[in-house]
Write a protein that holds these residues in place. Structure first.
Motif, short mmCIF file in Angstrom:
data_model
loop_
_atom_site.label_atom_id
_atom_site.label_comp_id
_atom_site.label_asym_id
_atom_site.label_seq_id
_atom_site.Cartn_x
_atom_site.Cartn_y
_atom_site.Cartn_z
N MET A 127 0.84 -1.18 0.00
CA MET A 127 0.00 0.00 0.00
C MET A 127 0.89 1.25 0.00
O MET A 127 1.90 1.30 0.69
N GLN A 128 0.49 2.21 -0.79
CA GLN A 128 1.27 3.44 -0.89
C GLN A 128 1.11 4.30 0.36
O GLN A 128 0.09 4.28 1.02
N THR A 129 2.15 5.08 0.58
CA THR A 129 2.09 6.06 1.66
C THR A 129 2.39 7.43 1.05
O THR A 129 2.95 7.52 -0.06
N LEU A 130 2.05 8.45 1.78
CA LEU A 130 2.36 9.80 1.33
C LEU A 130 3.87 9.98 1.19
O LEU A 130 4.34 10.60 0.24
N GLU A 131 4.62 9.37 2.09
CA GLU A 131 6.08 9.46 2.04
C GLU A 131 6.64 8.82 0.77
O GLU A 131 7.52 9.37 0.13
N SER A 132 6.11 7.65 0.41
CA SER A 132 6.61 6.98 -0.79
C SER A 132 6.26 7.76 -2.06
O SER A 132 7.06 7.85 -2.99
N LEU A 133 5.07 8.36 -2.09
CA LEU A 133 4.70 9.18 -3.25
C LEU A 133 5.57 10.43 -3.34
O LEU A 133 6.00 10.81 -4.43
N ASN A 134 5.82 11.07 -2.20
CA ASN A 134 6.68 12.25 -2.21
C ASN A 134 8.09 11.89 -2.68
O ASN A 134 8.72 12.66 -3.41
N GLN A 135 8.57 10.72 -2.29
CA GLN A 135 9.89 10.25 -2.74
C GLN A 135 9.89 10.07 -4.26
O GLN A 135 10.84 10.46 -4.94
N THR A 136 8.83 9.47 -4.79
CA THR A 136 8.71 9.29 -6.24
C THR A 136 8.71 10.64 -6.95
O THR A 136 9.40 10.82 -7.96
N LEU A 137 7.97 11.60 -6.41
CA LEU A 137 7.90 12.93 -7.03
C LEU A 137 9.26 13.63 -7.00
O LEU A 137 9.58 14.39 -7.92
N GLN A 138 10.04 13.39 -5.98
CA GLN A 138 11.35 14.04 -5.86
C GLN A 138 12.42 13.38 -6.73
O GLN A 138 13.37 14.05 -7.14
N THR A 139 12.27 12.09 -7.01
CA THR A 139 13.34 11.38 -7.71
C THR A 139 13.09 11.16 -9.20
O THR A 139 13.99 10.72 -9.91
N HIS A 140 11.89 11.47 -9.69
CA HIS A 140 11.58 11.28 -11.12
C HIS A 140 11.13 12.60 -11.72
O HIS A 140 10.39 13.36 -11.09
N ASP A 141 11.56 12.86 -12.96
CA ASP A 141 11.22 14.12 -13.62
C ASP A 141 9.78 14.20 -14.08
O ASP A 141 9.21 15.29 -14.16
N ALA A 142 9.17 13.08 -14.42
CA ALA A 142 7.80 13.07 -14.94
C ALA A 142 6.99 11.99 -14.22
O ALA A 142 7.32 10.81 -14.29
N VAL A 143 5.95 12.42 -13.51
CA VAL A 143 5.13 11.50 -12.74
C VAL A 143 3.66 11.79 -12.97
O VAL A 143 3.25 12.95 -13.00
N MET A 144 2.87 10.73 -13.15
CA MET A 144 1.42 10.85 -13.21
C MET A 144 0.83 10.14 -12.01
O MET A 144 1.15 8.98 -11.76
N LEU A 145 -0.02 10.84 -11.27
CA LEU A 145 -0.79 10.23 -10.19
C LEU A 145 -2.21 10.04 -10.71
O LEU A 145 -2.83 11.01 -11.17
N TYR A 146 -2.71 8.81 -10.64
CA TYR A 146 -4.06 8.50 -11.12
C TYR A 146 -4.90 8.09 -9.92
O TYR A 146 -4.65 7.05 -9.32
N PHE A 147 -5.86 8.93 -9.58
CA PHE A 147 -6.72 8.68 -8.42
C PHE A 147 -8.01 8.03 -8.89
O PHE A 147 -8.68 8.54 -9.79
N SER A 148 -8.37 6.92 -8.24
CA SER A 148 -9.60 6.21 -8.60
C SER A 148 -10.11 5.46 -7.38
O SER A 148 -9.53 5.55 -6.29
#
Length: 106
Positions: A1-22
């Motif tokens: 399960m994702q956490t806010l911390e893991s998503l923030n890490q992804t956003l900081q380490t990758h230049d292009a990110v898509m978050l898909y909420f469903s």
């Protein structure tokens, strides 16, 4: 399960990110997701795609101020660039991100 911390890490380490909420109860979400994911990967191979189930992690949806589904957030270099909710077409999302993606990552 994702956490806010893991998503923030992804956003900081990758230049292009898509978050898909469903959510599991959203039929539009399930119809759109495979088409949009395929189009993004075909056109923009550097993108990292994260799928967020708001029924499992409502705190993540709240953090990103997502109150409707489906919602797509596009981030370039950690900054939100595009936000689309509910009514969107795959073509319009692709066209909206083509130029900035090519400028930054091509």
């Amino acid at each position: 399960m994702q956490t806010l911390e893991s998503l923030n890490q992804t956003l900081q380490t990758h230049d292009a990110v898509m978050l898909y909420f469903s959510a599991p109860t959203c039929n539009v979400c399930h119809a759109l997701k495979p088409k949009l994911t395929e189009a993004i990967m075909d056109n923009f191979p550097s993108f990292v795609i994260e799928n967020i189930d708001i029924s499992e992690t409502p705190e993540i949806a709240s953090h990103f101020s997502v109150f409707a589904i489906p919602t797509v957030l596009i981030f370039f270099q950690g900054r939100e660039f595009l936000r689309k909710s509910r009514h969107m077409s795959v073509g319009e999302v692709i066209e909206d991100i083509r130029r900035p993606y090519n400028l930054m990552l091509a």
